[in-house]
Write a protein that holds these residues in place. Structure first.
Motif, PDB file in Angstrom:
ATOM      1  N   TYR A  92       0.832  -1.203   0.000  1.00 28.31           N
ATOM      2  CA  TYR A  92       0.000   0.000   0.000  1.00 28.31           C
ATOM      3  C   TYR A  92       0.862   1.246   0.000  1.00 28.31           C
ATOM      4  N   ASP A  93       0.358   2.271  -0.670  1.00 23.46           N
ATOM      5  CA  ASP A  93       0.974   3.576  -0.500  1.00 23.46           C
ATOM      6  C   ASP A  93       0.642   4.077   0.903  1.00 23.46           C
ATOM      7  N   ASN A  94       1.546   4.848   1.472  1.00 22.38           N
ATOM      8  CA  ASN A  94       1.327   5.338   2.834  1.00 22.38           C
ATOM      9  C   ASN A  94       0.057   6.174   2.964  1.00 22.38           C
ATOM     10  N   SER A  95      -0.311   6.852   1.899  1.00 17.14           N
ATOM     11  CA  SER A  95      -1.473   7.741   1.962  1.00 17.14           C
ATOM     12  C   SER A  95      -2.792   6.996   2.141  1.00 17.14           C
ATOM     13  N   VAL A  96      -2.805   5.698   1.862  1.00 14.73           N
ATOM     14  CA  VAL A  96      -4.052   4.926   1.957  1.00 14.73           C
ATOM     15  C   VAL A  96      -3.973   3.811   2.987  1.00 14.73           C
ATOM     16  N   LYS A  97      -2.786   3.593   3.541  1.00 10.23           N
ATOM     17  CA  LYS A  97      -2.605   2.501   4.495  1.00 10.23           C
ATOM     18  C   LYS A  97      -3.543   2.686   5.679  1.00 10.23           C
ATOM     19  N   GLY A  98      -4.250   1.617   6.033  1.00 10.21           N
ATOM     20  CA  GLY A  98      -5.197   1.676   7.143  1.00 10.21           C
ATOM     21  C   GLY A  98      -6.595   2.072   6.732  1.00 10.21           C
ATOM     22  N   ARG A  99      -6.749   2.583   5.507  1.00 11.12           N
ATOM     23  CA  ARG A  99      -8.075   2.990   5.026  1.00 11.12           C
ATOM     24  C   ARG A  99      -8.547   2.136   3.846  1.00 11.12           C
ATOM     25  N   PHE A 100      -7.607   1.744   2.990  1.00  8.03           N
ATOM     26  CA  PHE A 100      -7.940   0.969   1.794  1.00  8.03           C
ATOM     27  C   PHE A 100      -7.469  -0.468   1.975  1.00  8.03           C
ATOM     28  N   THR A 101      -8.217  -1.385   1.369  1.00 10.46           N
ATOM     29  CA  THR A 101      -7.842  -2.800   1.390  1.00 10.46           C
ATOM     30  C   THR A 101      -7.990  -3.385   0.001  1.00 10.46           C
ATOM     31  N   ILE A 102      -6.909  -3.976  -0.499  1.00 12.71           N
ATOM     32  CA  ILE A 102      -6.959  -4.666  -1.781  1.00 12.71           C
ATOM     33  C   ILE A 102      -7.149  -6.150  -1.521  1.00 12.71           C
ATOM     34  N   SER A 103      -7.933  -6.789  -2.385  1.00 11.87           N
ATOM     35  CA  SER A 103      -8.145  -8.231  -2.278  1.00 11.87           C
ATOM     36  C   SER A 103      -8.429  -8.773  -3.672  1.00 11.87           C
ATOM     37  N   ARG A 104      -8.317 -10.095  -3.791  1.00 11.27           N
ATOM     38  CA  ARG A 104      -8.589 -10.719  -5.084  1.00 11.27           C
ATOM     39  C   ARG A 104      -9.379 -11.987  -4.866  1.00 11.27           C
ATOM     40  N   ASP A 105     -10.208 -12.314  -5.846  1.00 15.03           N
ATOM     41  CA  ASP A 105     -10.962 -13.556  -5.848  1.00 15.03           C
ATOM     42  C   ASP A 105     -10.592 -14.283  -7.136  1.00 15.03           C
ATOM     43  N   ASN A 106      -9.707 -15.259  -7.012  1.00 17.18           N
ATOM     44  CA  ASN A 106      -9.228 -15.961  -8.205  1.00 17.18           C
ATOM     45  C   ASN A 106     -10.318 -16.798  -8.865  1.00 17.18           C
ATOM     46  N   ALA A 107     -11.352 -17.134  -8.135  1.00 19.14           N
ATOM     47  CA  ALA A 107     -12.468 -17.885  -8.725  1.00 19.14           C
ATOM     48  C   ALA A 107     -13.345 -16.993  -9.604  1.00 19.14           C
ATOM     49  N   LYS A 108     -13.310 -15.696  -9.312  1.00 18.44           N
ATOM     50  CA  LYS A 108     -14.135 -14.748 -10.076  1.00 18.44           C
ATOM     51  C   LYS A 108     -13.290 -13.864 -10.995  1.00 18.44           C
ATOM     52  N   ASP A 109     -11.973 -14.087 -11.009  1.00 20.74           N
ATOM     53  CA  ASP A 109     -11.073 -13.287 -11.859  1.00 20.74           C
ATOM     54  C   ASP A 109     -11.262 -11.799 -11.591  1.00 20.74           C
ATOM     55  N   THR A 110     -11.341 -11.455 -10.331  1.00 24.26           N
ATOM     56  CA  THR A 110     -11.656 -10.084  -9.951  1.00 24.26           C
ATOM     57  C   THR A 110     -10.749  -9.614  -8.818  1.00 24.26           C
ATOM     58  N   VAL A 111     -10.342  -8.368  -8.919  1.00 24.64           N
ATOM     59  CA  VAL A 111      -9.610  -7.719  -7.837  1.00 24.64           C
ATOM     60  C   VAL A 111     -10.465  -6.560  -7.332  1.00 24.64           C
ATOM     61  N   TYR A 112     -10.404  -6.345  -6.024  1.00 24.22           N
ATOM     62  CA  TYR A 112     -11.218  -5.321  -5.382  1.00 24.22           C
ATOM     63  C   TYR A 112     -10.339  -4.295  -4.672  1.00 24.22           C
ATOM     64  N   LEU A 113     -10.893  -3.112  -4.503  1.00 19.47           N
ATOM     65  CA  LEU A 113     -10.280  -2.114  -3.644  1.00 19.47           C
ATOM     66  C   LEU A 113     -11.376  -1.548  -2.751  1.00 19.47           C
ATOM     67  N   GLN A 114     -11.349  -1.945  -1.489  1.00 21.28           N
ATOM     68  CA  GLN A 114     -12.277  -1.393  -0.510  1.00 21.28           C
ATOM     69  C   GLN A 114     -11.683  -0.110   0.030  1.00 21.28           C
ATOM     70  N   MET A 115     -12.414   0.980  -0.125  1.00 18.72           N
ATOM     71  CA  MET A 115     -11.922   2.291   0.284  1.00 18.72           C
ATOM     72  C   MET A 115     -12.831   2.839   1.379  1.00 18.72           C
ATOM     73  N   ASN A 116     -12.271   3.008   2.552  1.00 20.90           N
ATOM     74  CA  ASN A 116     -13.015   3.546   3.695  1.00 20.90           C
ATOM     75  C   ASN A 116     -12.456   4.904   4.084  1.00 20.90           C
ATOM     76  N   SER A 117     -13.227   5.635   4.863  1.00 22.71           N
ATOM     77  CA  SER A 117     -12.798   6.949   5.365  1.00 22.71           C
ATOM     78  C   SER A 117     -12.251   7.817   4.236  1.00 22.71           C
ATOM     79  N   LEU A 118     -13.000   7.907   3.183  1.00 18.50           N
ATOM     80  CA  LEU A 118     -12.532   8.644   1.999  1.00 18.50           C
ATOM     81  C   LEU A 118     -12.373  10.130   2.300  1.00 18.50           C
ATOM     82  N   LYS A 119     -11.382  10.710   1.645  1.00 15.82           N
ATOM     83  CA  LYS A 119     -11.047  12.119   1.803  1.00 15.82           C
ATOM     84  C   LYS A 119     -11.101  12.802   0.437  1.00 15.82           C
ATOM     85  N   PRO A 120     -11.278  14.123   0.415  1.00  9.69           N
ATOM     86  CA  PRO A 120     -11.264  14.821  -0.880  1.00  9.69           C
ATOM     87  C   PRO A 120      -9.994  14.571  -1.685  1.00  9.69           C
TER      88      PRO A 120
END
Length: 117
Positions: free
Chosen positions: A60-88
């Motif tokens: 993770y970049d430091n600017s998003v560490k603790g707020r964003f989470t990357i994950s992947r589902d190899n069964a669905k061929d999909t990668v996700y980015l969960q973004m919490n506490s979003l800022k301008p």
């Protein structure tokens, strides 16, 4: 031919959450390291997060560490980015990248995320 299609962007308020998705097609998804990058108006594209193919190691970049989470589902061929506490300052076009380091990389078309205060 690898194709990447991002979705999930939108217009949200400070403190809200979004989950971005990137659907991969054309090759074996599990063989690729997947990453998220973003580009704000007038700025260079910058790294946000990645998940390594061979062992799932997260970065993770430091600017998003603790707020964003990357994950992947190899069964669905999909990668996700969960973004919490979003800022301008998270406002940008978010791009998905599929990479075989030193061999090839592929980009999606991007999805817009706008955070207003």
């Amino acid at each position: 031919q690898v194709q990447l299609v991002e979705s999930g962007g939108g217009l949200v308020q400070t403190g809200d959450s979004l989950r971005l998705s990137c659907v991969f097609s054309g090759r074996t998804f599990s063989a690729y390291t997947m990453g998220w990058f973003r580009q704000a108006p007038g700025k260079e594209r910058e790294f946000v997060a990645s998940i390594r193919a061979r062992d799932g190691q997260l970065y993770y970049d430091n600017s998003v560490k603790g707020r964003f989470t990357i994950s992947r589902d190899n069964a669905k061929d999909t990668v996700y980015l969960q973004m919490n506490s979003l800022k301008p300052e998270d406002t940008a076009v978010y791009f998905c990248r599929a990479e075989k380091p030193g061999v090839e990389n592929h980009w999606g078309q991007g999805t817009q995320v706008t955070v207003f205060s």
